[in-house]
Design a protein around this motif. Structure first.
Motif, PDB file in Angstrom:
ATOM      1  N   VAL A 212       0.821  -1.211   0.000  1.00 21.03           N
ATOM      2  CA  VAL A 212       0.000   0.000   0.000  1.00 21.03           C
ATOM      3  C   VAL A 212       0.857   1.264   0.000  1.00 21.03           C
ATOM      4  O   VAL A 212       0.621   2.186  -0.787  1.00 21.03           O
ATOM      5  CB  VAL A 212      -0.947   0.014   1.220  1.00 21.03           C
ATOM      6  N   LEU A 213       1.860   1.309   0.877  1.00 20.68           N
ATOM      7  CA  LEU A 213       2.701   2.507   0.962  1.00 20.68           C
ATOM      8  C   LEU A 213       3.394   2.790  -0.358  1.00 20.68           C
ATOM      9  O   LEU A 213       3.477   3.939  -0.796  1.00 20.68           O
ATOM     10  CB  LEU A 213       3.749   2.340   2.078  1.00 20.68           C
ATOM     11  N   ALA A 214       3.875   1.719  -1.021  1.00 19.38           N
ATOM     12  CA  ALA A 214       4.562   1.898  -2.301  1.00 19.38           C
ATOM     13  C   ALA A 214       3.600   2.440  -3.362  1.00 19.38           C
ATOM     14  O   ALA A 214       3.944   3.344  -4.121  1.00 19.38           O
ATOM     15  CB  ALA A 214       5.161   0.577  -2.761  1.00 19.38           C
ATOM     16  N   LEU A 215       2.401   1.886  -3.406  1.00 18.52           N
ATOM     17  CA  LEU A 215       1.417   2.342  -4.386  1.00 18.52           C
ATOM     18  C   LEU A 215       1.029   3.799  -4.154  1.00 18.52           C
ATOM     19  O   LEU A 215       0.932   4.590  -5.096  1.00 18.52           O
ATOM     20  CB  LEU A 215       0.167   1.457  -4.316  1.00 18.52           C
ATOM     21  N   VAL A 216       0.820   4.150  -2.898  1.00 24.18           N
ATOM     22  CA  VAL A 216       0.467   5.532  -2.570  1.00 24.18           C
ATOM     23  C   VAL A 216       1.633   6.468  -2.882  1.00 24.18           C
ATOM     24  O   VAL A 216       1.442   7.569  -3.411  1.00 24.18           O
ATOM     25  CB  VAL A 216       0.061   5.660  -1.086  1.00 24.18           C
ATOM     26  N   ALA A 217       2.852   6.029  -2.563  1.00 24.73           N
ATOM     27  CA  ALA A 217       4.041   6.845  -2.832  1.00 24.73           C
ATOM     28  C   ALA A 217       4.186   7.121  -4.329  1.00 24.73           C
ATOM     29  O   ALA A 217       4.505   8.243  -4.738  1.00 24.73           O
ATOM     30  CB  ALA A 217       5.287   6.142  -2.298  1.00 24.73           C
ATOM     31  N   LEU A 219       1.750   7.135  -6.568  1.00 28.38           N
ATOM     32  CA  LEU A 219       0.671   8.052  -6.949  1.00 28.38           C
ATOM     33  C   LEU A 219       1.002   9.479  -6.509  1.00 28.38           C
ATOM     34  O   LEU A 219       0.766  10.442  -7.250  1.00 28.38           O
ATOM     35  CB  LEU A 219      -0.648   7.602  -6.320  1.00 28.38           C
ATOM     36  N   MET A 220       1.565   9.623  -5.314  1.00 28.66           N
ATOM     37  CA  MET A 220       1.926  10.952  -4.821  1.00 28.66           C
ATOM     38  C   MET A 220       3.062  11.564  -5.644  1.00 28.66           C
ATOM     39  O   MET A 220       3.130  12.781  -5.814  1.00 28.66           O
ATOM     40  CB  MET A 220       2.347  10.881  -3.342  1.00 28.66           C
ATOM     41  N   SER A 221       3.946  10.712  -6.179  1.00 31.43           N
ATOM     42  CA  SER A 221       5.023  11.240  -7.034  1.00 31.43           C
ATOM     43  C   SER A 221       4.435  11.819  -8.318  1.00 31.43           C
ATOM     44  O   SER A 221       4.933  12.819  -8.839  1.00 31.43           O
ATOM     45  CB  SER A 221       6.034  10.138  -7.370  1.00 31.43           C
ATOM     46  N   PHE A 222       3.366  11.196  -8.819  1.00 27.99           N
ATOM     47  CA  PHE A 222       2.678  11.706  -9.999  1.00 27.99           C
ATOM     48  C   PHE A 222       2.077  13.082  -9.710  1.00 27.99           C
ATOM     49  O   PHE A 222       2.241  14.034 -10.490  1.00 27.99           O
ATOM     50  CB  PHE A 222       1.577  10.724 -10.407  1.00 27.99           C
ATOM     51  N   ASN A 344       6.399   9.599 -12.840  1.00 29.99           N
ATOM     52  CA  ASN A 344       7.099  10.877 -12.702  1.00 29.99           C
ATOM     53  C   ASN A 344       7.079  11.651 -14.016  1.00 29.99           C
ATOM     54  O   ASN A 344       6.712  12.835 -14.056  1.00 29.99           O
ATOM     55  CB  ASN A 344       8.557  10.644 -12.281  1.00 29.99           C
ATOM     56  N   ASN A 345       7.483  10.985 -15.087  1.00 27.60           N
ATOM     57  CA  ASN A 345       7.530  11.641 -16.401  1.00 27.60           C
ATOM     58  C   ASN A 345       6.143  12.039 -16.888  1.00 27.60           C
ATOM     59  O   ASN A 345       5.959  13.119 -17.448  1.00 27.60           O
ATOM     60  CB  ASN A 345       8.194  10.703 -17.424  1.00 27.60           C
ATOM     61  N   PHE A 346       5.169  11.163 -16.654  1.00 25.79           N
ATOM     62  CA  PHE A 346       3.816  11.444 -17.101  1.00 25.79           C
ATOM     63  C   PHE A 346       3.215  12.605 -16.311  1.00 25.79           C
ATOM     64  O   PHE A 346       2.498  13.442 -16.860  1.00 25.79           O
ATOM     65  CB  PHE A 346       2.946  10.189 -16.945  1.00 25.79           C
ATOM     66  N   ILE A 373      -2.437  27.051  -6.936  1.00 27.39           N
ATOM     67  CA  ILE A 373      -2.991  25.710  -7.129  1.00 27.39           C
ATOM     68  C   ILE A 373      -1.915  24.652  -6.867  1.00 27.39           C
ATOM     69  O   ILE A 373      -2.158  23.639  -6.200  1.00 27.39           O
ATOM     70  CB  ILE A 373      -3.547  25.561  -8.562  1.00 27.39           C
ATOM     71  N   ALA A 374      -0.724  24.887  -7.397  1.00 24.69           N
ATOM     72  CA  ALA A 374       0.388  23.963  -7.181  1.00 24.69           C
ATOM     73  C   ALA A 374       0.696  23.825  -5.691  1.00 24.69           C
ATOM     74  O   ALA A 374       0.972  22.719  -5.203  1.00 24.69           O
ATOM     75  CB  ALA A 374       1.629  24.452  -7.931  1.00 24.69           C
ATOM     76  N   MET A 375       0.631  24.929  -4.972  1.00 23.88           N
ATOM     77  CA  MET A 375       0.860  24.906  -3.524  1.00 23.88           C
ATOM     78  C   MET A 375      -0.192  24.043  -2.827  1.00 23.88           C
ATOM     79  O   MET A 375       0.126  23.273  -1.916  1.00 23.88           O
ATOM     80  CB  MET A 375       0.840  26.333  -2.970  1.00 23.88           C
ATOM     81  N   CYS A 376      -1.433  24.138  -3.277  1.00 23.39           N
ATOM     82  CA  CYS A 376      -2.513  23.328  -2.700  1.00 23.39           C
ATOM     83  C   CYS A 376      -2.299  21.847  -2.981  1.00 23.39           C
ATOM     84  O   CYS A 376      -2.594  20.992  -2.139  1.00 23.39           O
ATOM     85  CB  CYS A 376      -3.867  23.781  -3.241  1.00 23.39           C
ATOM     86  N   TYR A 377      -1.770  21.536  -4.152  1.00 27.74           N
ATOM     87  CA  TYR A 377      -1.440  20.149  -4.468  1.00 27.74           C
ATOM     88  C   TYR A 377      -0.427  19.598  -3.459  1.00 27.74           C
ATOM     89  O   TYR A 377      -0.558  18.464  -2.983  1.00 27.74           O
ATOM     90  CB  TYR A 377      -0.832  20.064  -5.879  1.00 27.74           C
ATOM     91  N   LEU A 378       0.584  20.413  -3.141  1.00 32.34           N
ATOM     92  CA  LEU A 378       1.608  19.983  -2.179  1.00 32.34           C
ATOM     93  C   LEU A 378       1.009  19.799  -0.789  1.00 32.34           C
ATOM     94  O   LEU A 378       1.407  18.894  -0.048  1.00 32.34           O
ATOM     95  CB  LEU A 378       2.754  20.998  -2.134  1.00 32.34           C
ATOM     96  N   ILE A 379       0.068  20.654  -0.425  1.00 32.52           N
ATOM     97  CA  ILE A 379      -0.619  20.508   0.867  1.00 32.52           C
ATOM     98  C   ILE A 379      -1.358  19.165   0.915  1.00 32.52           C
ATOM     99  O   ILE A 379      -1.300  18.440   1.921  1.00 32.52           O
ATOM    100  CB  ILE A 379      -1.597  21.673   1.100  1.00 32.52           C
ATOM    101  N   PHE A 380      -2.041  18.839  -0.174  1.00 29.03           N
ATOM    102  CA  PHE A 380      -2.760  17.569  -0.249  1.00 29.03           C
ATOM    103  C   PHE A 380      -1.797  16.391  -0.083  1.00 29.03           C
ATOM    104  O   PHE A 380      -2.068  15.450   0.676  1.00 29.03           O
ATOM    105  CB  PHE A 380      -3.490  17.467  -1.588  1.00 29.03           C
ATOM    106  N   ILE A 381      -0.662  16.434  -0.794  1.00 26.73           N
ATOM    107  CA  ILE A 381       0.329  15.358  -0.688  1.00 26.73           C
ATOM    108  C   ILE A 381       0.825  15.237   0.747  1.00 26.73           C
ATOM    109  O   ILE A 381       0.970  14.135   1.294  1.00 26.73           O
ATOM    110  CB  ILE A 381       1.516  15.612  -1.639  1.00 26.73           C
ATOM    111  N   GLY A 382       1.083  16.390   1.382  1.00 30.32           N
ATOM    112  CA  GLY A 382       1.549  16.396   2.764  1.00 30.32           C
ATOM    113  C   GLY A 382       0.553  15.752   3.709  1.00 30.32           C
ATOM    114  O   GLY A 382       0.931  15.001   4.618  1.00 30.32           O
ATOM    115  N   ILE A 383      -0.739  16.023   3.506  1.00 26.45           N
ATOM    116  CA  ILE A 383      -1.790  15.443   4.359  1.00 26.45           C
ATOM    117  C   ILE A 383      -1.844  13.928   4.197  1.00 26.45           C
ATOM    118  O   ILE A 383      -1.959  13.180   5.173  1.00 26.45           O
ATOM    119  CB  ILE A 383      -3.162  16.075   4.024  1.00 26.45           C
TER     120      ILE A 383
END
Length: 408
Positions: A212-217, A219-222, A344-346, A373-383
């Motif tokens: 699970v952690l790998a899959l989420v990681a 997705l978060m990299s995307f 990552n590339n995609f 918007i980009a900043m909000c994306y980072l907030i989401f990833i952080g959460i």
């Protein structure tokens, strides 16, 4: 694995060296204006596509790399990828045939794609724990520094001609030599023999274990790449919108930020020791601070400092690759890393469209809005990573308490 000298500087240097030109396909982007004049019969989009063709080829061959590794082994696959990178990289030096140049750029990307996954997986094959994290951090730093150095050298060579700029890819030659010597056949055989039993056991685990952690990681990299690209694509328009003075300093600011980010990333092992599973939360906090600083910068000095902070989020790469290698069974590790690289590339490719779509949903316009918007994306990833960190920390505490109870 006992026969492998894990402390060998030559071995570490050989493996780390293959990251030098991994992302240097865009190093010759400065040739576009001169090539557009020479190839006046081609559209500007066709000429600009010479810079992006390697990315497309890279995504394709990252997925194919696992097949090449199964057939030829990692050492030969990496050497093949580096050789293709050299051939595809320097070919435009000798020709003005547009079709041949297009093909050569595809070959460059294909070569980079073949060994891209191995930049991280070779580290995971040999080292673990703190040493693995330290080397993953250095690997990411080498990749960033290599791109900066290649871009700088190509810029100097551009003063001779656009053909000469492609001389920068001769750097593949020392990389091939260093890797071939550092990661020799006996080293590969020792690693293969040591992993054989582990891989056979992991085939059974592959059916039952859900990483699970790998899959989420992954997705978060995307999502992270969607969020980080506006630093490069929207910051120029943003400083115009903010009417800052000395706007021409932006390219220098980005270069400084890239180098500073690489130096910070090289310290990943030490940073992980402090924050443990909360490391990606800390990284995303840096990103939010960086974007906030850019949006509210009063001058180019503040903008540069904010970009340096934002570039430090490249720390996320060693964390994600480390999470993948820790959670995924050995038999699936190379494929999982390939998927992470493709995501990552995609993510980088889709970033402008994702930002535009999000802006459209909320009725926002302008470059500053894109950065928000980009900043909000980072907030989401952080959460998301914060929730995962809490769950993982609680799980570790539960296991420790159960172990103590059994001992008593």
């Amino acid at each position: 694995m006992d026969s492998v000298n894990k402390n060998s500087r030559l071995l570490k240097t050989g493996i780390l060296s293959i990251s030098v030109l991994l992302t240097a396909a865009s190093a010759v982007s400065g040739t576009v204006p001169m090539m557009a004049k020479e190839f006046s019969d081609k559209s500007s989009a066709q000429v600009q596509a010479l810079i992006t063709i390697p990315s497309i080829a890279m995504m394709i061959f990252i997925l194919l790399s696992s097949i090449f590794i199964r057939i030829f082994g990692k050492r030969k696959t990496v050497l093949l990828g580096l050789a293709l990178g050299l051939i595809g990289g320097v070919t435009p030096l000798f020709t003005s045939n547009f079709l041949i140049i297009q093909i050569s750029r595809f070959i460059l990307g294909a070569g980079n794609g073949l060994y891209s996954t191995s930049t991280a997986s070779l580290i995971g094959d040999i080292w673990s724990g703190d040493e693995q994290r330290n080397l993953l951090g250095i690997q990411s730093a080498v990749q960033t520094l290599g791109q900066s150095i290649a871009t700088f050298m190509a810029g100097i060579l551009l003063g001779i001609s656009w053909h000469a700029a492609y001389l920068v890819y001769l750097l593949f030659i020392p990389v091939i030599i260093i890797f071939a010597i550092g990661y020799n056949k006996s080293t590969e055989k020792a690693i293969y023999d040591a992993q054989k039993e582990v891989k056979e056991e992991s085939v059974v685990q592959k059916q039952t274990k859900l990483p699970v952690l790998a899959l989420v990681a992954i997705l978060m990299s995307f999502i992270y790449f969607n969020a980080i690209m506006p630093e490069f694509t929207a910051s120029g328009l943003a400083i115009q919108q903010m009417q800052l003075q000395n706007q021409s300093f932006l390219s220098t600011a980005l270069a400084i930020a890239g180098i500073a980010g690489a130096l910070v990333t090289s310290l990943y092992g030490k940073i992980y020791k402090i924050f443990k599973h909360y490391t990606p939360v800390f990284i995303m906090l840096l990103g939010v601070i960086g974007y906030f600083g850019i949006i509210h910068a009063a001058n180019m000095v503040m903008l540069t400092i904010s970009m340096i902070i934002l570039s430090s989020t490249s720390l996320i790469f060693p964390y994600i690759y480390g999470a993948v290698m820790e959670d995924v069974p050995a038999a699936s590790k190379d494929f999982a890393l390939s998927v992470a690289k493709v995501f990552n590339n995609f993510g980088a490719f889709l970033s402008p469209y994702a930002m535009a779509a999000t802006a459209g949903i909320f009725g926002l316009t302008g470059a500053i809005a894109t950065l928000k918007i980009a900043m909000c994306y980072l907030i989401f990833i952080g959460i998301v990573f914060l929730i995962l960190a809490i769950l993982k920390t609680n799980k570790v505490k539960k296991v420790d308490s159960q172990s103590m109870t059994k001992e008593q």
